[in-house]
Scaffold this active site. Structure first.
Site, PDB file in Angstrom:
ATOM      1  N   ASP A 179       0.882  -1.157  -0.046  1.00 36.79           N
ATOM      2  CA  ASP A 179       0.165   0.035   0.093  1.00 36.79           C
ATOM      3  C   ASP A 179       0.879   1.278   0.125  1.00 36.79           C
ATOM      4  O   ASP A 179       1.773   1.319   0.709  1.00 36.79           O
ATOM      5  CB  ASP A 179      -1.087  -0.164   1.423  1.00 36.79           C
ATOM      6  CG  ASP A 179      -1.742   1.166   1.163  1.00 36.79           C
ATOM      7  OD1 ASP A 179      -2.950   0.628   1.255  1.00 36.79           O
ATOM      8  OD2 ASP A 179      -1.411   2.346   1.335  1.00 36.79           O
ATOM      9  N   ASP A 192      -4.005   2.590  -4.877  1.00 29.71           N
ATOM     10  CA  ASP A 192      -2.798   2.443  -4.551  1.00 29.71           C
ATOM     11  C   ASP A 192      -2.366   1.227  -3.603  1.00 29.71           C
ATOM     12  O   ASP A 192      -1.683   1.296  -2.718  1.00 29.71           O
ATOM     13  CB  ASP A 192      -2.520   3.660  -3.785  1.00 29.71           C
ATOM     14  CG  ASP A 192      -3.210   3.544  -2.347  1.00 29.71           C
ATOM     15  OD1 ASP A 192      -4.253   2.941  -2.329  1.00 29.71           O
ATOM     16  OD2 ASP A 192      -2.761   4.147  -1.329  1.00 29.71           O
ATOM     17  N   GLU A 193      -3.109   0.187  -4.020  1.00 21.36           N
ATOM     18  CA  GLU A 193      -3.067  -0.909  -2.993  1.00 21.36           C
ATOM     19  C   GLU A 193      -3.072  -2.336  -3.849  1.00 21.36           C
ATOM     20  O   GLU A 193      -4.059  -2.526  -4.951  1.00 21.36           O
ATOM     21  CB  GLU A 193      -4.237  -0.899  -1.996  1.00 21.36           C
ATOM     22  CG  GLU A 193      -4.432  -1.819  -1.025  1.00 21.36           C
ATOM     23  CD  GLU A 193      -5.536  -1.644  -0.396  1.00 21.36           C
ATOM     24  OE1 GLU A 193      -6.423  -0.896  -0.470  1.00 21.36           O
ATOM     25  OE2 GLU A 193      -6.095  -2.633   0.315  1.00 21.36           O
TER      26      GLU A 193
END
Ligand code: DCP
Ligand code: CA
Length: 405
Positions: free
Chosen positions: A9, A104-105
């Site tokens: 992340d 974003d993960e």
């Protein structure tokens, strides 16, 4: 063999990208979201800003009060998407089994890569170094044998660390002290009910049997039972179909003009349609959400023939809106349109297929991909120019910078 799952992340994603776009922001308290004086929330706060207690979802007025000298930015969504794509591509160099859980993960499954990499443990560090060298973004990483444990480990590793939970013993030690609210999917209602049973820590949750959890929470109780033991059966790469996608916005000031509200409904339907098309989905139920100036909020739902066409979504939302607005005759504060009951769009749907319309929608999509969202817009949404700046790539810059997925 135990699965080897890596969850990665990006730290303070939106705020960190802003510091790359403008290096003078580096090391400063930065907030991406609404601007002070506006009505809206924090989407992302840099770790420097978090020292003042700021966090995602906090009303912007409160953020400004806690940190008057913070730098507030509206953000650049197209850059976030670009970084997200680069992040995804980079991960695919290590394994094809990558699931992007959000912008974003990501989850990686390295279980079967032990022939490729002599040490799976070491490759995690290689991945981290590579991302940080190439993207200049700091990431946190969790590694374990289930997706859930890997995700929880990442949270513990933030910001910038790596945390391994390698076996059942370590998992038990890790989970024991965890607050139940840390388990993804445990919402405030569930917390309240468990509090009344005197359960605050995961360890206390272990005392409840599967049957009693099911009798209290139904199907979610079953999830909770396994989640409390770090177990979930999610498979990487197969993302469960999302249940809904929504787009909503709070107005800069309350609105009574029905044309202006209609324009918002069209614009939100348009954005929703782009999201559906990108994911190859259709909706068969449209939901309209209205919040009046006194914060009274109502939602209405309506079934439709499965579609991703902005016009069908708009018309359905409008059918619900007009009688409501007529009846209430009050100023509106927020409007939202949601696509519910999503399904994978069949390649060719013989019953509802409208070849001409399909071709038009595909052409619009292509032009927009190439020349930006605003290169094709309906007349009825253009009156929003009165309220918002129109950018070539992003379309109108509404108040809400948050992901309303
Ligand atoms: N986001 C948003 N609205 C929210 C939560 C998040 O718009 N309510 C956006 C902004 C974030 C991005 O999604 O930058 C990623 O969300 P995260 O929850 O991962 O938050 P951050 O990356 O900002 O911080 P962290 O370091 O805690 O991951
Ligand atoms: Ca993040």
């Amino acid at each position: 063999m135990r699965p080897f799952i890596v969850h990665i992340d990006i730290d303070a994603f939106f705020a960190s990208v802003e510091a790359i776009l403008n290096p003078s922001l580096k090391g400063k308290p930065v907030v991406v979201g609404a601007l002070p004086g506006e009505r809206g929330v924090v989407a992302s706060a840099s770790y420097e800003a978090r020292r003042y207690g700021l966090k995602a979802g906090m009303p912007i007025g409160k953020a400004k009060k806690l940190c008057p000298h913070c730098i507030f930015l509206r953000g650049h969504f197209s850059h976030y998407e670009e970084f997200s794509n680069r992040f995804h591509k980079l991960l695919l160099n290590f394994t094809p089994i990558v699931e992007m859980a959000s912008l974003d993960e990501a989850y990686l499954d390295l279980t079967d890569c032990s022939l490729l990499y002599p040490s799976l443990h070491d490759v995690v560090f290689t991945i981290k170094n590579k991302i940080e060298a190439e993207l200049k973004l700091s990431v946190s990483i969790g590694v374990s044998y289930t997706k859930l444990l890997a995700k929880l480990a990442t949270k513990r590793a933030k910001p910038g660390g790596i945390k391994f939970i390698k076996d059942e013993n370590e998992a038990r030690e890790f989970l024991r002290d965890l607050d139940i609210s840390e388990i993804p999917g445990v919402g405030s209602k569930m917390i309240e009910i468990l509090r009344r049973l005197n359960i605050k820590k995961v360890e206390e949750l272990w005392q409840l049997s599967l049957d009693s959890l099911i009798s209290i929470f139904g199907k979610t109780g079953e999830y909770l039972y396994f989640a409390a033991r770090g177990l979930n059966h999610g498979v990487i790469g197969i993302k469960p179909i999302q249940k809904s996608i929504s787009r909503e916005t709070t107005f800069p000031r309350d609105i009574t003009d029905p044309d202006l509200i209609r324009a918002h409904i069209y614009y939100l339907s348009d954005r929703l349609s782009v999201a559906l098309k990108r994911d190859g989905l259709k909706t068969s139920r449209v939901e309209l959400k209205l919040r009046f100036s006194d914060f009274n909020t109502i939602t209405r739902r309506k079934k439709i023939i499965p579609t991703e066409d902005p016009l069908s979504i708009y018309r359905t939302a409008l059918e619900m809106f007009l009688p409501l607005f007529e009846k209430e005759k009050r100023a509106l504060r927020l409007v939202g349109v949601a696509a519910k009951e999503l399904q994978k769009a069949p390649l060719l749907d013989l019953y509802t297929f409208n070849e001409k319309r399909e071709r038009i929608l595909n052409a619009i999509m292509r032009v927009r991909t190439r020349y930006g969202f605003s290169s094709v817009m309906a007349g009825r949404e253009l009156i929003l120019k009165r309220l918002y700046p129109l950018k070539r790539k992003e379309g109108f810059i509404l108040k809400t910078a948050s992901l309303t997925r």
